[in-house]
Scaffold this motif. Structure first.
Motif, PDB file in Angstrom:
ATOM      1  N   HIS A   7       0.849  -0.722  -0.304  1.00 31.07           N
ATOM      2  CA  HIS A   7      -0.029  -0.059   0.186  1.00 31.07           C
ATOM      3  C   HIS A   7       0.715   1.635  -0.340  1.00 31.07           C
ATOM      4  CE1 HIS A   7      -4.105   2.296   1.796  1.00 31.07           C
ATOM      5  NE2 HIS A   7      -2.708   2.781   0.769  1.00 31.07           N
ATOM      6  N   PRO A  32      -2.947   1.470  -4.327  1.00 30.40           N
ATOM      7  CA  PRO A  32      -4.334   1.869  -4.480  1.00 30.40           C
ATOM      8  C   PRO A  32      -4.713   3.455  -4.904  1.00 30.40           C
ATOM      9  CG  PRO A  32      -3.493   1.307  -2.273  1.00 30.40           C
ATOM     10  CD  PRO A  32      -2.801   1.340  -2.961  1.00 30.40           C
ATOM     11  N   GLU A 105      -9.082   1.682  -2.629  1.00 34.99           N
ATOM     12  CA  GLU A 105      -9.915   1.753  -1.286  1.00 34.99           C
ATOM     13  C   GLU A 105     -10.967   1.337  -1.237  1.00 34.99           C
ATOM     14  OE1 GLU A 105      -7.120   3.491   1.851  1.00 34.99           O
ATOM     15  OE2 GLU A 105      -5.571   4.628   0.260  1.00 34.99           O
ATOM     16  N   LEU A 134      -9.168  -4.238   0.076  1.00 35.21           N
ATOM     17  CA  LEU A 134      -8.364  -3.552   0.813  1.00 35.21           C
ATOM     18  C   LEU A 134      -9.489  -2.067   1.187  1.00 35.21           C
ATOM     19  CD1 LEU A 134      -5.583  -2.896   1.593  1.00 35.21           C
ATOM     20  CD2 LEU A 134      -5.223  -0.667  -0.701  1.00 35.21           C
ATOM     21  N   ASP A 166      -6.974  -2.247   6.595  1.00 37.41           N
ATOM     22  CA  ASP A 166      -5.598  -1.488   6.554  1.00 37.41           C
ATOM     23  C   ASP A 166      -6.218  -0.284   7.120  1.00 37.41           C
ATOM     24  OD1 ASP A 166      -2.877  -1.072   6.021  1.00 37.41           O
ATOM     25  OD2 ASP A 166      -3.592  -0.409   4.049  1.00 37.41           O
ATOM     26  N   ASN A 213       2.899  -1.895   5.659  1.00 38.23           N
ATOM     27  CA  ASN A 213       2.814  -0.791   4.180  1.00 38.23           C
ATOM     28  C   ASN A 213       3.265   0.403   5.100  1.00 38.23           C
ATOM     29  OD1 ASN A 213       0.305   1.396   4.385  1.00 38.23           O
ATOM     30  ND2 ASN A 213      -0.583  -1.311   4.639  1.00 38.23           N
ATOM     31  N   ALA A 215       2.226   3.119   3.328  1.00 34.83           N
ATOM     32  CA  ALA A 215       1.000   3.916   2.965  1.00 34.83           C
ATOM     33  C   ALA A 215       1.642   5.454   2.212  1.00 34.83           C
ATOM     34  CB  ALA A 215      -0.079   4.444   3.673  1.00 34.83           C
TER      35      ALA A 215
END
Length: 283
Positions: A7, A32, A105, A134, A166, A213, A215
């Motif tokens: 991610h 994402p 997402e 996700l 997440d 992740n 992100a």
């Protein structure tokens, strides 16, 4: 150490980030679809964005030997904007693409009725296209939002093993662990989770069904937080195999359920330095 960041929002990052990631063992990423920082005004802007996720960004990553896949969705924040609802009609065309390995997402931002509807609709699409989902948990009232998320997942009929929930933390991890869904953690410099807190969660819950992740996006974030977490795991007594499971084999196992994950090697282009197109994209 080999790393698969499951991610990360590379559209927001520079080519210097790609170079640093490759130097620290990042060999694969999933990007994402998400909010760009200000409202989009029409579905057409999503189309351009989605085209970049399946076209330009995989090419940019390939210059550094990094495999790039993406997830596609109408994100929770913009699910509340009527101008964006047409995106739901566009999604099937992108969810059929080879490089798309999940719907995401999806989930909650403010937990509105509009978000309820859009979340449920996109989980239906995940089931229809046999793709993982996700799921983004809200930044505010996270415990309530996570519980509500799990209720919607159960009602949708999607298999728990096909869902990664997440942005978890110490407050929300246990209910997701009990649900059978995958547990996702975003490691940030100042907010969300940090490497030491992540290690403590791994010591308590083990290494199964956990995705770590960075992100990393347009805000204060760090695409090397996955690497830092691996180093923290080793310092805490985890083995090299434990690190490999969390940072490589787990994301491979989750996204492989799409049937579209392609991790064949990519050689960085020798002509990068002289390529004016890429040189212009590095700033």
């Amino acid at each position: 150490m080999r790393i698969f960041d499951p991610h990360i929002h590379m559209t927001s990052r520079t080519t210097d980030d790609y170079a640093a990631m490759a130097a620290h063992g990042v060999q694969a990423v999933v990007e994402p679809a998400f909010w760009l920082g200000q409202p989009r005004t029409s579905a057409a802007s999503f189309v351009d964005y989605f085209d970049g996720l399946i076209g330009w960004e995989p090419f940019r990553a390939s210059q550094y030997g990094i495999k790039h896949h993406c997830t596609i969705a109408l994100n929770p924040k913009e699910a509340n904007d009527p101008r964006c609802r047409e995106v739901l009609d566009v999604l099937p065309r992108y969810l059929a693409k080879d490089g798309v390995v999940a719907v995401g997402e999806v989930g909650y931002d403010a937990m509105t009725p509009a978000e309820d509807e859009v979340f449920a609709t996109q989980l239906e699409l995940a089931v229809r296209f046999e793709l993982p989902a996700l799921v983004h948990t809200p930044h505010r009232d996270k415990a309530t939002g996570t519980a509500r998320t799990l209720d919607v997942v159960r009602e949708s009929g999607i298999a728990a093993s096909f869902v990664a929930v997440d942005h978890l933390n110490e407050v929300t991890v246990e209910q997701v662990a009990e649900s059978g869904c995958w547990m996702g953690f975003s490691i940030y410099p100042d907010t969300k989770m940090d490497p030491d807190r992540m290690v403590a969660i791994l010591q308590r819950f083990g290494t199964e069904r956990i995705l770590v992740n960075s992100a990393a996006d347009w805000g204060r974030s760090d695409p090397l937080r996955t690497y830092a977490t691996g180093q923290a795991m080793l310092a805490a007594g985890f083995t090299d195999d434990d690190v490999d499971q969390v940072l490589w084999r787990n994301p491979v196992a989750f996204y492989s359920q799409s049937g579209r994950l392609d991790l064949t090697s990519v050689e960085p282009a020798d002509t990068y330095a002289g390529n004016s197109i890429l040189r212009g994209a590095s700033t």
